[in-house]
Scaffold this active site. Structure first.
Site, PDB file in Angstrom:
ATOM      1  N   ASP A   1     -18.519  15.169 -26.769  1.00 28.01           N
ATOM      2  CA  ASP A   1     -17.038  14.997 -26.447  1.00 28.01           C
ATOM      3  C   ASP A   1     -16.369  13.536 -26.629  1.00 28.01           C
ATOM      4  O   ASP A   1     -15.170  13.414 -26.175  1.00 28.01           O
ATOM      5  CB  ASP A   1     -16.829  15.318 -24.961  1.00 28.01           C
ATOM      6  CG  ASP A   1     -18.072  16.745 -24.510  1.00 28.01           C
ATOM      7  OD1 ASP A   1     -17.738  17.251 -23.585  1.00 28.01           O
ATOM      8  OD2 ASP A   1     -18.975  16.605 -25.417  1.00 28.01           O
TER       9      ASP A   1
ATOM     10  N   GLU B   1       0.510   5.197  12.630  1.00 35.06           N
ATOM     11  CA  GLU B   1      -0.796   5.083  13.577  1.00 35.06           C
ATOM     12  C   GLU B   1      -0.666   3.236  13.545  1.00 35.06           C
ATOM     13  O   GLU B   1      -1.408   3.184  14.596  1.00 35.06           O
ATOM     14  CB  GLU B   1      -1.861   5.351  12.510  1.00 35.06           C
ATOM     15  CG  GLU B   1      -3.128   5.307  12.912  1.00 35.06           C
ATOM     16  CD  GLU B   1      -4.432   5.905  12.136  1.00 35.06           C
ATOM     17  OE1 GLU B   1      -3.974   6.198  11.075  1.00 35.06           O
ATOM     18  OE2 GLU B   1      -5.625   6.108  12.638  1.00 35.06           O
ATOM     19  N   ASP B   2      -0.297   2.606  12.599  1.00 35.37           N
ATOM     20  CA  ASP B   2      -0.507   1.387  12.696  1.00 35.37           C
ATOM     21  C   ASP B   2       0.542   0.494  13.278  1.00 35.37           C
ATOM     22  O   ASP B   2       0.504  -0.857  13.569  1.00 35.37           O
ATOM     23  CB  ASP B   2      -0.985   0.607  11.322  1.00 35.37           C
ATOM     24  CG  ASP B   2      -2.045   1.722  10.721  1.00 35.37           C
ATOM     25  OD1 ASP B   2      -2.937   2.097  11.500  1.00 35.37           O
ATOM     26  OD2 ASP B   2      -2.051   1.344   9.549  1.00 35.37           O
TER      27      ASP B   2
ATOM     28  N   HIS C   1       3.305   6.829   5.567  1.00 32.23           N
ATOM     29  CA  HIS C   1       2.306   7.269   6.174  1.00 32.23           C
ATOM     30  C   HIS C   1       1.488   6.723   7.213  1.00 32.23           C
ATOM     31  O   HIS C   1       0.542   7.273   8.158  1.00 32.23           O
ATOM     32  CB  HIS C   1       1.377   7.888   5.025  1.00 32.23           C
ATOM     33  CG  HIS C   1       0.515   6.996   4.432  1.00 32.23           C
ATOM     34  ND1 HIS C   1       0.921   6.327   3.464  1.00 32.23           N
ATOM     35  CD2 HIS C   1      -0.852   6.616   4.539  1.00 32.23           C
ATOM     36  CE1 HIS C   1      -0.108   5.457   3.006  1.00 32.23           C
ATOM     37  NE2 HIS C   1      -0.927   5.462   3.643  1.00 32.23           N
TER      38      HIS C   1
ATOM     39  N   HIS D   1       0.804  -1.453  -0.156  1.00 32.31           N
ATOM     40  CA  HIS D   1       0.021  -0.034  -0.004  1.00 32.31           C
ATOM     41  C   HIS D   1       0.752   1.243   0.125  1.00 32.31           C
ATOM     42  O   HIS D   1       0.782   2.018  -0.913  1.00 32.31           O
ATOM     43  CB  HIS D   1      -0.874   0.160   1.113  1.00 32.31           C
ATOM     44  CG  HIS D   1      -1.640   1.255   1.426  1.00 32.31           C
ATOM     45  ND1 HIS D   1      -2.537   2.005   0.492  1.00 32.31           N
ATOM     46  CD2 HIS D   1      -1.703   2.172   2.533  1.00 32.31           C
ATOM     47  CE1 HIS D   1      -2.955   3.066   1.042  1.00 32.31           C
ATOM     48  NE2 HIS D   1      -2.374   2.984   2.476  1.00 32.31           N
TER      49      HIS D   1
ATOM     50  N   ASP E   1      -3.112   8.646  -0.957  1.00 34.53           N
ATOM     51  CA  ASP E   1      -3.506   7.284  -0.016  1.00 34.53           C
ATOM     52  C   ASP E   1      -5.074   6.898  -0.465  1.00 34.53           C
ATOM     53  O   ASP E   1      -5.198   5.595  -0.654  1.00 34.53           O
ATOM     54  CB  ASP E   1      -3.449   8.052   1.478  1.00 34.53           C
ATOM     55  CG  ASP E   1      -3.953   6.769   2.285  1.00 34.53           C
ATOM     56  OD1 ASP E   1      -3.701   5.657   2.126  1.00 34.53           O
ATOM     57  OD2 ASP E   1      -4.558   7.299   3.399  1.00 34.53           O
TER      58      ASP E   1
END
Ligand code: MN
Length: 720
Positions: free
Chosen positions: A268, A86-87, A82, A58, A149
């Site tokens: 278009d 947190e994890d 990132h 990820h 993300d």
């Protein structure tokens, strides 16, 4: 056919580094990126995503997305890291020690953004926006990481339960895609939209995808053939160029279908983009294409002269191409293309590799672009209901704006339905609060007049004027309403006190008395007794709300040097065209006649109207001939720099539609067009063109340039 990119589970760090190397060559920076990768890999070891892949896939994909918009090394490093705070088992201190304050701050920002608690849907939206704005005002790179993300999470959305899919998709569509749009990051915006649609309305999404697929072969061939023709044409005229066929996003097609268009009517679908080197070549290419392929009326847009607020620039036109197919063609320079694709992030690409300078630049550009969000957030704080907030965001941020001009030609963006008051407040709150009148395209209009695209708006102000409560019902933008409201909710007492103090100060200065010397304890007591108030503050209040006049207050102590009584305020009509000097008279209302539309440089004469000031005509205006005794001499004020509305008639010698061609010639002279009327005769077309010119010189240039066209019979100024 699914036109979105896949999550790349086979991604390698070498591939990412190679992409970075394409635009960053500082080895130290590259090694920080690699270190961030190794750190994240170690910290996420043993973790898996819902898709079953090792977790590190990820952040690697996020970093990969960041390379496509040329992010700097700190942003890419933070992209890898990132989710670590947190994890994983990693403290702020540890990260700071390894990567320094800047990268850690970015990671912290992203981490903060993802911690959202909400009760109702609206509160949640507000909360989310606020967090995003906070993040943005700290460092816009936080938002760019967040967008990347989310983009990767959307690419792997299939892995989570359907109800969560819908929540995430809605969030992406309603919040993140618009933010990407405002930042001008088209790539991320359109992919987020397509992916959201796929989960929110799968039936519609796959239906469009299938229809596109079915007609794909045929379309590919047509686009290819057209591409060849256009390319040959441009080569013949020695314009170096590159042409790309381009895929319309499924979401943009859905949007049009949703507005009631039929699939077969969406022109278009066939689209070309032409890239050239200079702005001049854009217009040249346009002219050349129009000379061969008939343009569809009203589809021409000049976003070069008038860029969108997110900095987008391009020429748009729709032409009848080969085999009768309609083609939407965009013409822009390579630089404009860079901005169109990467928006705010293109500021990276232009600067050397991610030095602090480019980051500061990125940040300040963003701040300008996002003023609007900020002001909404500021105001939403306590004065706006959740519903108002969401509506205003939807109305004013997400769509439907008009563009009007200041007299100097600056473009101001307003919500559709906006009035001169909205305009005035948008210029500055102080301008709004002191507005007394408005002039749109040289005519006086009421303050609740609904502005239209391309209007030129001038606001008359009077320093001592204040807003009226009625105004709340006369404006469109929520921002304006809030500003007006806040003027009135400000404690009125405070306003009066302030004003009273101000006025007293002024009068004392006039009498050459020092404020502090005057309001001694003894004097204050005398005044209080005289006007029956308790203290100094109440003296100010009395002076401010008119209970006592400034002079009567000061006279209690300082009778001798009384200044003459203030003159009665006389309402003098504002001289709306200070560009005209009327000999021997000032403060008279002067206006430019609508019959002959004089412009700066014309020989002119003033005509004294009954009760409407002086009307200025061209010397040869036939309306004047019998009115000689009421004329007087007027001259142009050479120090004024503005544009004048004028009207010309272009007689052509055949019935071919030349509107776009004319528009193009006019805009190349940097003249603003106000409107074109087409009058068809049996054998020719006459165009009545209203435009704004700086003066006679420019107007003559225009007439000459238009006359040069072989299809033009004559060009004349109108006189009614
Ligand atoms: Mn993540």
């Amino acid at each position: 056919m699914v036109p979105t990119s896949k999550s790349r589970e086979d991604i390698t760090i070498d591939e990412i580094l190679e992409r970075v190397r394409a635009y960053i060559n500082d080895e130290d920076q590259l090694s920080v990126i690699e270190k961030a990768y190794l750190f994240a890999k170690e910290k996420h070891e043993g973790q898996f995503r819902k898709t079953g892949e090792p977790y590190i896939i990820h952040p690697m994909n996020v970093a990969l997305i960041l390379t496509t918009i040329y992010a700097d090394y700190e942003t890419i490093s933070a992209g890898f890291l990132h989710d670590v705070l947190e994890d994983c088992d990693c403290t702020l201190e540890e990260m700071e020690e390894q990567f320094g304050k800047d990268i850690t701050k970015l990671v912290q920002g992203v981490t903060k953004l993802s911690k959202i608690h909400f009760s109702t849907e609206n509160d949640y939206l507000i909360d989310y926006y606020k967090k995003i704005i906070v993040g943005m005002s700290e460092d816009v790179r936080v938002i760019i990481i967040k967008l990347s993300d989310r983009l990767h999470n959307m690419r792997t959305l299939w892995a989570i339960p359907p109800d969560r899919q819908k929540v995430k998709a809605r969030e992406a569509l309603e919040i993140l895609a618009p933010i990407a749009h405002h930042l001008g990051i088209h790539k991320i915006k359109s992919e987020l939209e397509d992916l959201s649609l796929r989960y929110l309305k799968p039936d519609v999404f796959y239906d469009i995808a299938e229809k596109l697929n079915k007609t794909k072969l045929e379309r590919d061939k047509t686009v290819y053939d057209m591409q060849q023709e256009v390319s040959n044409l441009l080569t013949e005229h020695h314009i170096p160029h590159e042409i790309k066929g381009r895929a319309k996003s499924i979401y943009s097609i859905y949007n049009k279908l949703d507005k009631g268009k039929k699939f077969s009517d969406i022109y278009d679908l066939l689209a070309l983009r032409i890239l050239v080197h200079t702005e001049q070549e854009c217009y040249l290419a346009l002219g050349i294409i129009h000379s061969k392929f008939r343009p569809l009326p009203k589809r021409f847009k000049d976003y070069i002269a008038m860029p969108k607020p997110n900095m987008y620039q391009s020429l748009h036109t729709t032409v009848f191409g080969i085999d009768g197919y309609l083609f939407e063609i965009q013409i822009r320079t390579y630089d404009m293309d860079e901005v169109a694709e990467n928006g705010i992030a293109s500021h990276w690409a232009y600067k050397e590799n991610g030095g602090s300078k480019s980051t500061a630049n990125l940040q300040s550009t963003t701040e300008q672009k996002l003023q609007f969000f900020k002001s909404i957030i500021d105001l939403s704080h306590d004065k706006m209901s959740s519903e108002d907030f969401v509506n205003s965001v939807k109305d004013e941020v997400l769509n439907n704006n008009i563009y009007v001009f200041t007299p100097k030609g600056d473009v101001i963006e307003l919500p559709r339905g906006a009035t001169p008051l909205d305009f005035a407040y948008k210029i500055h709150t102080k301008v709004g609060e002191t507005t007394v009148g408005a002039i749109v395209n040289n005519s006086i209009v009421p303050l609740d007049y609904e502005l239209k695209d391309n209007d030129i708006v001038k606001i008359n102000t009077n320093k001592s004027s204040t807003p009226s409560k009625e105004w709340i019902h006369m404006v469109k933008a929520t921002q304006t309403k809030n500003k007006i409201r806040s003027f009135f909710t400000k404690n009125e007492r405070e306003v009066y006190i302030e004003r009273g103090k101000d006025n007293l100060e002024k009068e004392l200065r006039k009498r050459k008395l020092a404020f502090s010397d005057f309001f001694t304890e003894e004097n204050v007591k005398k005044i209080c007794d005289a006007i029956h108030v308790e203290n100094l503050e109440e003296i100010y209040l009395a002076a401010g709300n008119g209970k006592a006049t400034v002079n009567s207050i000061i006279n209690v102590v300082d009778k001798i040097k009384e200044s003459p009584a203030p003159k009665a305020v006389k309402v003098v009509p504002k001289n709306i065209d200070a560009d005209i000097i009327v000999s021997g008279i000032d403060k008279v209302k002067v206006s430019l006649a609508h019959c002959c539309h004089p412009v700066y440089g014309d020989a002119i004469v003033g005509y004294i109207t009954k009760g409407n000031g002086i009307s200025v005509h061209r010397l040869n205006c036939h309306n004047l001939s019998m009115l000689e005794e009421r004329t007087l001499e007027v001259t142009w004020n050479q120090n004024v720099n503005k544009r004048y509305l004028t009207c010309i008639l272009v007689h052509t010698n055949n019935i071919e539609n030349r509107m776009l061609d004319l528009m193009q010639s006019i805009s190349m002279l940097n003249i603003n067009v106000d409107g074109i009327q087409v009058m068809s005769k049996t054998d020719k077309i006459i165009y009545e063109i209203n435009c704004y010119v700086t003066g006679l010189e420019q107007l003559e240039k225009l007439i000459l340039s238009l006359s040069k066209n072989s299809y033009v019979e004559k060009v004349e100024r109108t006189m009614r």
